[in-house]
Enzyme design. Structure first.
Site, PDB file in Angstrom:
ATOM      1  CG  HIS A  66       0.630   2.145  -4.249  1.00  0.00           C
ATOM      2  ND1 HIS A  66       0.994   2.860  -3.129  1.00  0.00           N
ATOM      3  CD2 HIS A  66       1.436   1.067  -4.289  1.00  0.00           C
ATOM      4  CE1 HIS A  66       2.002   2.239  -2.524  1.00  0.00           C
ATOM      5  NE2 HIS A  66       2.278   1.136  -3.217  1.00  0.00           N
ATOM      6  CG  HIS A 123       0.399  -0.954   0.518  1.00  0.00           C
ATOM      7  ND1 HIS A 123       0.726  -2.235   0.906  1.00  0.00           N
ATOM      8  CD2 HIS A 123       1.077  -0.718  -0.627  1.00  0.00           C
ATOM      9  CE1 HIS A 123       1.578  -2.739   0.040  1.00  0.00           C
ATOM     10  NE2 HIS A 123       1.810  -1.844  -0.892  1.00  0.00           N
TER      11      HIS A 123
END
Length: 161
Positions: free
Chosen positions: A82, A67
């Site tokens: 992110h 992620h």
């Protein structure tokens, strides 16, 4: 914040296509308060399916998770991307990693792919902060909020010293 062009400015590219928002609007207080560093965030379009997040600058992959990833520029600064908020909860589901720690990458190289529709189906935000680690919250000369950005296109610059 100066908008004067610097010849030694570090240019950071958008890792994903979408709408540019200021970090202060990210639905996560750590990013919103600039505690991680200065930068911006991108919200992919609501109809986005599978997206490939790309390297935001030339450098070495310092860390990669399904992620999120960090690319460090040869001059020192490191940029964290992110993908989504609280997406660590998915434990990699909906993500495919294309890069490995230690890889040398160029701006625009594929880093990870994400099934944005899947992330949203789990009631998670696809808002994706892009920050230069360990910089002041206002360190980056960011495009105007509300701008549309393309993956690999200009996102912001970190003025030189």
């Amino acid at each position: 914040m100066s908008t004067t062009a610097h010849t030694d400015a570090l240019t950071v590219a958008a890792p994903l296509p979408g709408l540019l928002i200021p970090l202060s609007e990210v639905p996560d207080p750590v990013f919103a308060k600039g505690l991680v560093g200065g930068g911006a965030a991108i919200i992919p379009h609501e109809d986005a399916g599978t997206l490939t997040a790309v390297a935001p600058l030339d450098g070495v992959v310092f860390k990669v998770m399904p992620h999120a990833y960090i690319v460090q520029h040869p001059s020192g600064p490191a940029v964290l991307v992110h993908v989504g908020i609280d997406t660590v909860k998915l434990q990699g589901e909906g993500f495919t990693v294309h890069a490995q720690k230690g890889d040398h990458v160029r701006t625009g190289d594929p880093m990870i792919s994400v099934d944005a529709a899947f992330v949203r189906s789990k009631n998670l935000s696809m808002c994706s902060p892009v920050v230069v680690l360990d910089t002041a919250p206002d360190a980056a000369d960011v495009l105007t909020a509300g701008s549309h950005v393309e993956a690999g296109g200009y996102l912001f610059a970190l003025p030189g010293k």
